[in-house]
Design a protein around this motif. Structure first.
Motif, PDB file in Angstrom:
ATOM      1  N   ALA A   1       0.834  -1.212   0.000  1.00 18.59           N
ATOM      2  CA  ALA A   1       0.000   0.000   0.000  1.00 18.59           C
ATOM      3  C   ALA A   1       0.869   1.264   0.000  1.00 18.59           C
ATOM      4  CB  ALA A   1      -0.932   0.004   1.197  1.00 18.59           C
ATOM      5  N   ARG A   2       0.515   2.198  -0.870  1.00 21.05           N
ATOM      6  CA  ARG A   2       1.230   3.474  -0.940  1.00 21.05           C
ATOM      7  C   ARG A   2       0.323   4.667  -0.649  1.00 21.05           C
ATOM      8  NH1 ARG A   2       4.480   0.273  -0.598  1.00 21.05           N
ATOM      9  NH2 ARG A   2       6.373  -0.103  -1.815  1.00 21.05           N
ATOM     10  N   ASN A   3      -0.995   4.412  -0.543  1.00 17.29           N
ATOM     11  CA  ASN A   3      -1.915   5.508  -0.281  1.00 17.29           C
ATOM     12  C   ASN A   3      -3.017   5.039   0.663  1.00 17.29           C
ATOM     13  OD1 ASN A   3      -4.069   4.269  -1.930  1.00 17.29           O
ATOM     14  ND2 ASN A   3      -2.762   4.856  -3.668  1.00 17.29           N
ATOM     15  N   GLU A   4      -3.807   5.977   1.128  1.00 14.87           N
ATOM     16  CA  GLU A   4      -4.842   5.698   2.127  1.00 14.87           C
ATOM     17  C   GLU A   4      -5.869   4.693   1.622  1.00 14.87           C
ATOM     18  OE1 GLU A   4      -6.319   5.820   5.760  1.00 14.87           O
ATOM     19  OE2 GLU A   4      -4.868   7.402   5.274  1.00 14.87           O
TER      20      GLU A   4
ATOM     21  N   ASN B   1       4.428   3.316   3.860  1.00 17.36           N
ATOM     22  CA  ASN B   1       4.216   4.761   3.898  1.00 17.36           C
ATOM     23  C   ASN B   1       4.108   5.211   5.358  1.00 17.36           C
ATOM     24  OD1 ASN B   1       3.270   7.410   3.773  1.00 17.36           O
ATOM     25  ND2 ASN B   1       1.991   7.022   1.977  1.00 17.36           N
TER      26      ASN B   1
ATOM     27  N   LYS C   1       3.435   7.925   6.718  1.00 19.66           N
ATOM     28  CA  LYS C   1       2.279   8.781   7.034  1.00 19.66           C
ATOM     29  C   LYS C   1       1.031   7.950   7.345  1.00 19.66           C
ATOM     30  CE  LYS C   1       3.877  12.688   4.239  1.00 19.66           C
ATOM     31  NZ  LYS C   1       3.581  13.564   3.065  1.00 19.66           N
ATOM     32  N   LEU C   2       1.019   6.685   6.893  1.00 25.99           N
ATOM     33  CA  LEU C   2      -0.146   5.834   7.126  1.00 25.99           C
ATOM     34  C   LEU C   2      -0.029   5.015   8.410  1.00 25.99           C
ATOM     35  CD1 LEU C   2      -0.677   4.462   3.484  1.00 25.99           C
ATOM     36  CD2 LEU C   2      -1.924   6.317   4.616  1.00 25.99           C
TER      37      LEU C   2
END
Length: 416
Positions: free
Chosen positions: A254-257, A305, A307-308
């Protein structure tokens, strides 16, 4: 790393020098780390210069230490490393009830001796099963073949614990082939799940996804299949485990929300297949609240990531885990302890507390050495690589962690 030509000692010396400079180490610092690792006290910097000129130590253990310290592929400095041959064990008579009991004991209670002893015992039992199936009646033959599948998977699991990946894959292949030919859909799903888990532990995510998706396909297709296939429909806990680990593979990618959220949904879907007491069957798989919660917490701190990452939520899950009753069996309990340490280490790494993450990684390696289980070594190696890329990466503690990983990865080379 493999090469198509023999690299000279002089070239290897230059590789060692370049790696030392790349790490920002003086010859004196490398001499201190290297000397303390191989003989308990530093070596002079002149000895390091001699090595860098092409006068490498003949002793393979010392070469492995250099490789571990400098991040050089061990096979580059030690091309003669080879796996040990399997041990042959004589046969003994078959008792199917005892074989089923022994299979569950290996899974739930661990080993009376060492994992190596367990590997040899399972080799003997597989030989007996092979010989017995030739002369058994039809009903007995089917049960013996089912035991064969489960014993191949269990031996694969223990081979993987000992770091013997090729042997593990060989047994997985045999189990999957036999289960497919005999239409043992439940055991086919079980073997595919265990192989998918094996690939996941090694961070081979493409292969892991293929096997785990195949498990889910088997669980969906049994209702429209033959009577025998329906007779051996996979238990729902195998589907739940596959969903859980498939979710973790998606977390790593996973690279995004949005992708992270979809991965968490897979893990959460597995919760409805929790089975508190599956009994002593031949699947040697269970799906407990602890398994679900541990992997839910792992997902929150292992997503690439930063940020996640949700370290606080992961810590809350660990607190919730303490309220659950301790699992039966010391080995299963130790695996849960290992996972808790991994989660804490990753959580502290995400917060920038690198010394604490390093200490926890060392604690995990000590427990793995005590258990003689190296399945989770890739997880620690991944954390070590991440630590090495930080401002703390050139510290003595991170260097010592790298050596500890090396000593476990090549445990047989460093046994006295």
């Amino acid at each position: 790393m493999q090469t198509n030509y023999k690299i000279s000692e002089k070239e290897l010396g230059r590789v060692i020098r370049n790696k030392r400079i790349e790490k920002g180490w003086s010859a004196e610092k490398l001499g201190s780390l290297y000397g303390n690792a191989v003989r308990g006290y530093p070596v002079q910097q002149d000895a390091i210069y001699m090595i860098e000129e092409g006068h490498l130590p003949k002793n393979i253990k010392r070469r492995l230490v250099l490789a571990g310290l400098l991040g050089i592929p061990p096979l580059l400095l030690c091309p003669d490393l080879q796996a040990e041959a399997d041990v042959s064990i004589p046969e003994h008579p078959l008792d199917r009830t005892e074989y089923t009991t022994a299979l569950n004991a290996y899974w739930q209670k661990g080993y009376k001796g060492s994992p190596e002893h367990a590997l040899n015992d399972l080799h003997e039992r597989l030989q007996t099963l092979h010989n017995s199936v030739l002369y058994a009646s039809a009903p007995q033959k089917e049960q013996i073949k089912r035991l064969l599948c489960s014993y191949h998977v269990r031996r694969a699991y223990i081979a993987n614990e000992l770091g013997r990946a090729s042997l593990a894959l060989s047994h997985f292949h045999k189990a999957i082939t036999l289960a497919t030919e005999e239409e043992f859909t439940d055991l086919h799903a079980m073997a595919l799940y265990r192989r998918g888990e094996f690939f996941f532990d090694r961070a081979e995510l493409k292969h892991a996804e293929q096997d785990l998706q195949a498990v889910l396909q088997l669980t969906r297709s049994t209702s429209s299949s033959s009577n025998k296939t329906r007779k051996y429909a996979p238990p729902e806990r195998i589907k739940g485990r596959a969903l859980n680990i498939l979710g973790l593979t998606q977390v790593w990618k996973a690279r995004n929300e949005a992708a992270f959220g979809q991965a968490l949904k897979l893990i959460d879907e597995s919760e409805k297949y929790i089975e508190l007491d599956p009994g002593g069957d031949i699947y040697t798989i269970e799906l407990t609240p602890q398994f679900y919660l541990i992997n839910r917490a792992r997902a929150l701190v292992e997503v690439n990531n930063v940020k996640l990452q949700r370290s606080t939520q992961a810590q809350d899950i660990l607190d919730e885990l303490e309220q659950h009753q301790a699992r039966k069996g010391k080995r299963i309990h130790n695996y849960e302890r290992l996972n808790n340490i991994f989660i804490l280490a990753r959580s502290h790494f995400g917060k920038g507390y690198y010394p604490i993450a390093t200490t926890l990684a060392q604690e995990a390696l000590s427990l793995m050495e005590e258990m003689q289980s190296y399945i989770h070594l890739p997880v620690i190696k991944r954390l070590y690589e991440d630590l090495s890329s930080t401002s703390y990466g050139k510290s003595d503690d991170v260097a010592a962690l790298g050596l500890q990983i090396l000593f476990l990865e090549y445990a047989g080379m460093f046994q006295k």
